[in-house]
Scaffold this motif. Structure first.
Motif, mmCIF file in Angstrom:
data_model
loop_
_atom_site.group_PDB
_atom_site.id
_atom_site.type_symbol
_atom_site.label_atom_id
_atom_site.label_comp_id
_atom_site.label_asym_id
_atom_site.label_seq_id
_atom_site.Cartn_x
_atom_site.Cartn_y
_atom_site.Cartn_z
ATOM 1 N N SER A 2 -23.139 -12.879 23.235
ATOM 2 C CA SER A 2 -23.243 -13.559 21.951
ATOM 3 C C SER A 2 -21.877 -13.711 21.292
ATOM 4 N N ALA A 3 -21.602 -14.916 20.822
ATOM 5 C CA ALA A 3 -20.345 -15.167 20.120
ATOM 6 C C ALA A 3 -20.527 -15.016 18.610
ATOM 7 N N ARG A 4 -21.718 -14.615 18.197
ATOM 8 C CA ARG A 4 -22.002 -14.469 16.767
ATOM 9 C C ARG A 4 -21.376 -13.182 16.245
ATOM 10 N N PRO A 5 -20.579 -13.281 15.178
ATOM 11 C CA PRO A 5 -19.970 -12.076 14.607
ATOM 12 C C PRO A 5 -21.020 -11.124 14.031
ATOM 13 N N VAL A 6 -20.725 -9.838 14.162
ATOM 14 C CA VAL A 6 -21.577 -8.784 13.627
ATOM 15 C C VAL A 6 -20.776 -8.077 12.545
ATOM 16 N N LYS A 7 -21.399 -7.904 11.385
ATOM 17 C CA LYS A 7 -20.702 -7.293 10.250
ATOM 18 C C LYS A 7 -20.975 -5.791 10.212
ATOM 19 N N HIS A 8 -19.899 -5.004 10.079
ATOM 20 C CA HIS A 8 -19.995 -3.551 9.910
ATOM 21 C C HIS A 8 -19.109 -3.151 8.742
ATOM 22 N N SER A 9 -19.477 -2.075 8.086
ATOM 23 C CA SER A 9 -18.672 -1.560 6.985
ATOM 24 C C SER A 9 -17.801 -0.413 7.472
ATOM 25 N N THR A 17 -15.325 -1.637 3.049
ATOM 26 C CA THR A 17 -15.070 -3.053 3.270
ATOM 27 C C THR A 17 -15.845 -3.492 4.500
ATOM 28 N N SER A 18 -16.282 -4.719 4.517
ATOM 29 C CA SER A 18 -17.028 -5.250 5.650
ATOM 30 C C SER A 18 -16.101 -6.045 6.551
ATOM 31 N N ILE A 19 -16.292 -5.870 7.847
ATOM 32 C CA ILE A 19 -15.509 -6.597 8.844
ATOM 33 C C ILE A 19 -16.488 -7.260 9.791
ATOM 34 N N SER A 20 -16.258 -8.531 10.067
ATOM 35 C CA SER A 20 -17.094 -9.277 11.006
ATOM 36 C C SER A 20 -16.337 -9.481 12.304
ATOM 37 N N LEU A 21 -16.882 -8.926 13.385
ATOM 38 C CA LEU A 21 -16.323 -9.090 14.724
ATOM 39 C C LEU A 21 -17.468 -9.338 15.694
#
Length: 72
Positions: A2-9, A17-21
């Motif tokens: 999947s190329a969809r970013p996953v958000k983690h804090s 802070t949230s990061i989408s990778l």
């Protein structure tokens, strides 16, 4: 894959802070943190401290992961 970013804090400098990778980058980042015996927050803080102001944190993490993989 999947190329969809996953958000983690993560916590940086005492703030959440949230990061989408994309999932493969999260997986590799966790492996790198484990190899270095660091919590993921500490590794992200190191990457954040080393990045230039011209790049976003998510981009800096992707580059860090890529450079680490290439250096193996």
């Amino acid at each position: 894959m999947s190329a969809r970013p996953v958000k983690h804090s993560v916590t940086l400098h005492g703030h959440r802070t949230s990061i989408s990778l994309e999932a493969p980058f999260w997986e590799e980042l966790r492996l790198i943190a484990k190899e270095k015996s660091l919590p993921i927050n500490a590794l992200v803080a190191e990457i954040d401290a080393e990045r230039g102001m011209n790049s976003g944190l998510a981009s800096a993490i992707r580059v860090y992961v890529l450079e680490t993989i290439k250096a193996r």
